[in-house]
Scaffold this motif. Structure first.
Motif, short mmCIF file in Angstrom:
data_model
loop_
_atom_site.label_atom_id
_atom_site.label_comp_id
_atom_site.label_asym_id
_atom_site.label_seq_id
_atom_site.Cartn_x
_atom_site.Cartn_y
_atom_site.Cartn_z
N ALA A 161 0.86 -1.19 0.00
CA ALA A 161 0.00 0.00 0.00
C ALA A 161 0.89 1.23 0.00
N SER A 162 0.43 2.27 -0.66
CA SER A 162 1.13 3.54 -0.67
C SER A 162 0.23 4.57 -0.01
N LEU A 163 0.77 5.26 0.98
CA LEU A 163 -0.02 6.21 1.76
C LEU A 163 0.58 7.60 1.72
N PRO A 164 -0.25 8.64 1.72
CA PRO A 164 0.29 9.99 1.85
C PRO A 164 0.86 10.15 3.26
N ALA A 165 2.03 10.76 3.36
CA ALA A 165 2.68 10.89 4.66
C ALA A 165 3.01 12.33 5.03
N GLY A 166 2.70 13.27 4.17
CA GLY A 166 2.97 14.67 4.49
C GLY A 166 3.52 15.42 3.29
N PHE A 167 4.16 16.55 3.58
CA PHE A 167 4.70 17.40 2.54
C PHE A 167 6.07 17.93 2.96
N THR A 168 6.92 18.15 1.98
CA THR A 168 8.21 18.77 2.26
C THR A 168 7.97 20.25 2.55
N ARG A 169 9.01 20.95 2.97
CA ARG A 169 8.87 22.38 3.25
C ARG A 169 8.41 23.18 2.04
N ASP A 170 8.80 22.71 0.86
CA ASP A 170 8.39 23.45 -0.34
C ASP A 170 7.11 22.88 -0.97
N GLY A 171 6.37 22.05 -0.24
CA GLY A 171 5.05 21.63 -0.67
C GLY A 171 4.96 20.37 -1.50
N ARG A 172 6.08 19.68 -1.69
CA ARG A 172 6.03 18.44 -2.47
C ARG A 172 5.52 17.30 -1.59
N PRO A 173 4.67 16.41 -2.15
CA PRO A 173 4.12 15.32 -1.35
C PRO A 173 5.16 14.25 -1.03
N VAL A 174 5.00 13.65 0.14
CA VAL A 174 5.85 12.55 0.58
C VAL A 174 4.94 11.37 0.86
N GLY A 175 5.36 10.18 0.46
CA GLY A 175 4.54 9.00 0.67
C GLY A 175 5.26 7.94 1.47
N LEU A 176 4.48 7.01 2.00
CA LEU A 176 4.99 5.86 2.74
C LEU A 176 4.50 4.62 2.03
N GLN A 177 5.40 3.69 1.73
CA GLN A 177 5.00 2.44 1.12
C GLN A 177 5.14 1.34 2.16
N ILE A 178 4.06 0.60 2.35
CA ILE A 178 4.04 -0.53 3.28
C ILE A 178 3.99 -1.80 2.45
N ILE A 179 4.93 -2.70 2.66
CA ILE A 179 4.96 -3.98 1.97
C ILE A 179 4.86 -5.07 3.02
N GLY A 180 3.92 -5.99 2.82
CA GLY A 180 3.70 -7.05 3.80
C GLY A 180 4.23 -8.40 3.35
N ARG A 181 4.05 -9.36 4.24
CA ARG A 181 4.43 -10.73 3.92
C ARG A 181 3.52 -11.29 2.83
N HIS A 182 3.99 -12.30 2.16
CA HIS A 182 3.22 -12.93 1.09
C HIS A 182 1.82 -13.31 1.59
N GLN A 183 0.82 -12.87 0.89
CA GLN A 183 -0.60 -13.13 1.15
C GLN A 183 -1.10 -12.52 2.46
N ASP A 184 -0.40 -11.56 3.02
CA ASP A 184 -0.86 -10.91 4.26
C ASP A 184 -1.50 -9.56 3.94
N ASP A 185 -2.50 -9.59 3.07
CA ASP A 185 -3.20 -8.36 2.71
C ASP A 185 -3.80 -7.68 3.94
N ILE A 186 -4.36 -8.48 4.83
CA ILE A 186 -4.98 -7.93 6.04
C ILE A 186 -3.94 -7.20 6.89
N GLY A 187 -2.75 -7.75 7.00
CA GLY A 187 -1.68 -7.09 7.76
C GLY A 187 -1.31 -5.73 7.17
N VAL A 188 -1.26 -5.66 5.85
CA VAL A 188 -0.94 -4.39 5.19
C VAL A 188 -2.07 -3.38 5.42
N LEU A 189 -3.31 -3.83 5.31
CA LEU A 189 -4.44 -2.94 5.56
C LEU A 189 -4.47 -2.46 7.01
N ARG A 190 -4.16 -3.36 7.95
CA ARG A 190 -4.13 -2.95 9.37
C ARG A 190 -3.01 -1.95 9.63
#
Length: 75
Positions: free
Chosen positions: A21-50
């Motif tokens: 999953a890729s989530l918005p995580a904020g903005f830099t000082r000059d307004g550019r978006p920063v994201g967070l990517q969460i990668i889970g274990r194989h077939q652990d979709d629920i873990g990534v969603l949690r």
């Protein structure tokens, strides 16, 4: 920018079949978006969603917008 320019950022999860999953995580000082990517274990979709839901609880983002170019220049 080519449509495929983003693929280096998702190749690991795509090649291994891991949920991600890729989530918005904020903005830099000059307004550019920063994201967070969460990668889970194989077939652990629920873990990534949690993990995604937990991050959004501690870092809500829906109400946050970057400064406009005019506001950044005057700040």
């Amino acid at each position: 920018m080519l449509p495929s320019a983003w693929t280096p950022f998702s190749a690991l999860a795509n090649l291994t079949g891991q949920p991600a999953a890729s989530l918005p995580a904020g903005f830099t000082r000059d307004g550019r978006p920063v994201g967070l990517q969460i990668i889970g274990r194989h077939q652990d979709d629920i873990g990534v969603l949690r993990a995604s839901a937990a991050f959004e609880r501690v870092r809500p983002w829906q109400h946050v917008w970057p400064l406009s170019r005019d506001r950044r220049q005057s700040a």
